[in-house]
Structures are given as C-alpha cells and as structure tokens.
Design a protein around this motif. Structure first.
Motif, PDB file in Angstrom:
ATOM      1  N   CYS A  56      36.769  30.847  33.747  1.00 17.54           N
ATOM      2  CA  CYS A  56      36.077  29.621  33.359  1.00 17.54           C
ATOM      3  C   CYS A  56      36.819  28.396  33.893  1.00 17.54           C
ATOM      4  N   GLN A  57      38.128  28.395  33.729  1.00 11.58           N
ATOM      5  CA  GLN A  57      38.924  27.262  34.207  1.00 11.58           C
ATOM      6  C   GLN A  57      38.910  27.147  35.725  1.00 11.58           C
ATOM      7  N   ALA A  58      39.008  28.295  36.396  1.00 13.23           N
ATOM      8  CA  ALA A  58      39.094  28.275  37.861  1.00 13.23           C
ATOM      9  C   ALA A  58      37.757  27.916  38.508  1.00 13.23           C
ATOM     10  N   SER A  59      36.656  28.378  37.907  1.00 12.55           N
ATOM     11  CA  SER A  59      35.336  28.177  38.516  1.00 12.55           C
ATOM     12  C   SER A  59      34.605  26.954  37.995  1.00 12.55           C
ATOM     13  N   GLY A  60      35.016  26.460  36.820  1.00 15.85           N
ATOM     14  CA  GLY A  60      34.293  25.358  36.199  1.00 15.85           C
ATOM     15  C   GLY A  60      32.938  25.768  35.677  1.00 15.85           C
ATOM     16  N   LEU A 206      30.350  39.330  46.979  1.00 13.47           N
ATOM     17  CA  LEU A 206      31.793  39.423  47.194  1.00 13.47           C
ATOM     18  C   LEU A 206      32.273  40.733  46.568  1.00 13.47           C
ATOM     19  N   VAL A 207      32.917  41.570  47.375  1.00 11.09           N
ATOM     20  CA  VAL A 207      33.363  42.882  46.927  1.00 11.09           C
ATOM     21  C   VAL A 207      34.890  42.934  47.007  1.00 11.09           C
ATOM     22  N   LEU A 208      35.536  43.122  45.846  1.00 11.55           N
ATOM     23  CA  LEU A 208      36.990  43.167  45.761  1.00 11.55           C
ATOM     24  C   LEU A 208      37.433  44.575  45.363  1.00 11.55           C
ATOM     25  N   HIS A 209      38.489  45.070  46.001  1.00 16.54           N
ATOM     26  CA  HIS A 209      38.926  46.438  45.745  1.00 16.54           C
ATOM     27  C   HIS A 209      40.426  46.534  45.974  1.00 16.54           C
ATOM     28  N   GLY A 210      41.126  47.172  45.045  1.00 18.47           N
ATOM     29  CA  GLY A 210      42.572  47.330  45.180  1.00 18.47           C
ATOM     30  C   GLY A 210      42.947  48.322  46.267  1.00 18.47           C
ATOM     31  N   VAL A 252      42.481  37.655  42.462  1.00 24.28           N
ATOM     32  CA  VAL A 252      41.047  37.746  42.167  1.00 24.28           C
ATOM     33  C   VAL A 252      40.450  36.351  41.978  1.00 24.28           C
ATOM     34  N   LEU A 253      41.110  35.521  41.190  1.00 23.82           N
ATOM     35  CA  LEU A 253      40.559  34.208  40.864  1.00 23.82           C
ATOM     36  C   LEU A 253      40.397  33.320  42.099  1.00 23.82           C
ATOM     37  N   ALA A 254      41.353  33.396  43.024  1.00 18.71           N
ATOM     38  CA  ALA A 254      41.293  32.526  44.206  1.00 18.71           C
ATOM     39  C   ALA A 254      40.074  32.829  45.075  1.00 18.71           C
ATOM     40  N   PRO A 255      39.840  34.098  45.486  1.00 16.70           N
ATOM     41  CA  PRO A 255      38.655  34.350  46.307  1.00 16.70           C
ATOM     42  C   PRO A 255      37.343  34.152  45.551  1.00 16.70           C
ATOM     43  N   VAL A 256      37.338  34.447  44.239  1.00 20.84           N
ATOM     44  CA  VAL A 256      36.117  34.240  43.466  1.00 20.84           C
ATOM     45  C   VAL A 256      35.786  32.757  43.406  1.00 20.84           C
TER      46      VAL A 256
END
Length: 264
Positions: A56-60, A206-210, A252-256
C-alpha cells in the motif's frame, strides 16, 4: 517518506460461508483501482504479514486481502476441496467480494496457487482487471512441485509444524494441510495446467519467480507470461525461494511499484 496507512477489517457473506477480509488504504487515497491479494495453499491474511501495508505504501493504492473459505478466520469449507477449486475462487468467493466492496477495476496479485487464482480472475473479468501480478505461481503440475509437497507432508508429521499451522487456521489446520497435499498429489489433478483453466489475459502482466523456488522451476513463469495477450514481463529473483515477498520484500515491491507506475 512512508505514506500513512489506514486499515479496516470486515466480513463478506457468501452462500458458502463468511469470508474474513482486510483492507489497507493510503491516508491520502488517490482513488486508483485497488490491488486484490490471493494467498497460497497454506496461507491467509495474517501470513501476508506486513506485505500488504508495505505494498500500500509503495504503490499508493488500496490493498485488499481475504481468507479463502476454509482458511484463517473465514468459515470452514463445506467438505473436501474440489479439483476445480482454482477456477471456483474466481466464480464464487471473488465474485461476492467484488460485488460487496463495489470493486469496478482492480489489479490481481497472487502468490503460489493464488497466482493461478489471480490469473483466473484476470481472464474472467477481462474488462475490469487492469493488471495481473503473480509471485511464485504454478502453471502446471511438475515433479519438482510434487516432491516439494511430499517433503512438506513429511515435515508436518512433526507436531510443532501443525501447531504453527493451527496458530493461523485454528481447528481447520488439518483440513488446510490435506486440501493442499491431497489435491495436488491426486492422480486426477496430474494433468492440470493454467492454459486449460484460463482464456485470454488481455491486461499487462508481471510474473515474479524465485531463482531457487522449491515448488517450481522457471518454466512456470515463462508459461504464465506467454498467456498474456498484453505486455508481459517475467523476472527471476536472484537468491529467492518460494516466498520472495517475505525473503526479500524490496525485490518484489520495487518491480511491482514500477510496473504499476503507469496509470492502471
């Protein structure tokens, strides 16, 4: 400077039972479409921990998370989990949440099997889903996935592991564990694929994977990205395993945040 966040906890009534739901709002709410979170096979709102607030904070944006029926604080699931449970989530529970909360447009974000549920919602509500984000999601039944589940099943024979699960799911914990292990290990589920489940996904994805995900190889994010008709981006997160948003939140938060930076 971090945005101030307000929270709300509420209940969503459905014909199958009540769903526990939480919402995080930026204090200065710009009115952007919310992000709806879909949790993993053993998850619930509480197990997202502080990620919804960080998101919430990162995306507003407002962030909404709910316990699926049978999980967390929601009512017990009536019976065994059917093999159609992924698509059922889009048709049933999410449909009620969308109506009750008067959600018109939204961003779908899911972790693990929740990623498949987010994709099902993106496909079913093509006019309303503005973006799809998956984290460590599965696209098919892979031996690596099954072995990870078998290993976990053995670990949960330790009472301490079940006690931790009960902390979040109460007396529903044995059902939660069986719903995960027995559904995925069942021969009738062996040919499940995300491609068979969902139709077109028109929104940006957007697809994120470890890199070291113990429940799925990098074939999964590649196949999910290929489902998208719109722009898609696939990122393999260095050093991460199956829960990147807890292991390395900023990865995760940065690319999202960047992905959602374009007005969606």
């Amino acid at each position: 400077m971090s945005l101030s966040v307000n929270t709300e906890v509420l209940w969503i009534d459905t014909p199958q039972g009540r769903l526990a739901c939480s919402r995080w709002f930026p204090a200065d709410n710009p009115g952007k479409p919310p992000i709806v979170l879909f949790h993993d096979s053993l998850g619930c709102v509480a197990l997202w921990r502080d990620f919804p607030q960080q998101l919430c904070q990162a995306s507003g944006r407002e962030v909404i998370a709910y316990d699926r029926l049978g999980f967390g604080q929601s009512d017990a699931f009536p019976g065994a989990l059917p093999s159609t449970f992924i698509n059922d989530e889009a048709v049933n529970a999410f449909a009620h949440l969308k109506r009750v909360l008067q959600i018109d447009s939204f961003v779908a974000l899911g972790h693990s099997v929740g990623g498949a549920m987010a994709a099902a919602c993106a496909s079913r509500y093509r006019q309303d889903c503005l973006a799809l984000i998956t984290i460590a999601a599965q696209a098919f039944v892979e031996e690596r996935t099954l072995q990870g589940i078998r290993d976990a099943k053995v670990q949960f024979q330790n009472p301490e592991h079940m006690a931790r699960l009960s902390k979040y799911h109460g007396d529903k914990a044995p059902w939660v564990l069986n719903a995960w292990t027995e559904t995925w290990l069942a021969p009738t589920f062996a040919d499940w694929t995300l491609e068979r489940l969902v139709g077109a996904i028109d929104c940006p994805t957007l697809v994120l994977h470890g890199e070291h995900d113990e429940y799925g190889s990098t074939l999964h994010p590649q196949r999910i990205a290929q489902l998208a008709n719109g722009p898609s981006e696939c990122l393999i997160l260095d050093g991460c395993y199956h829960v990147p948003h807890r292991e390395a939140p900023e990865a995760v938060l940065a690319p999202v945040s960047r992905f959602l930076g374009a007005e969606r």
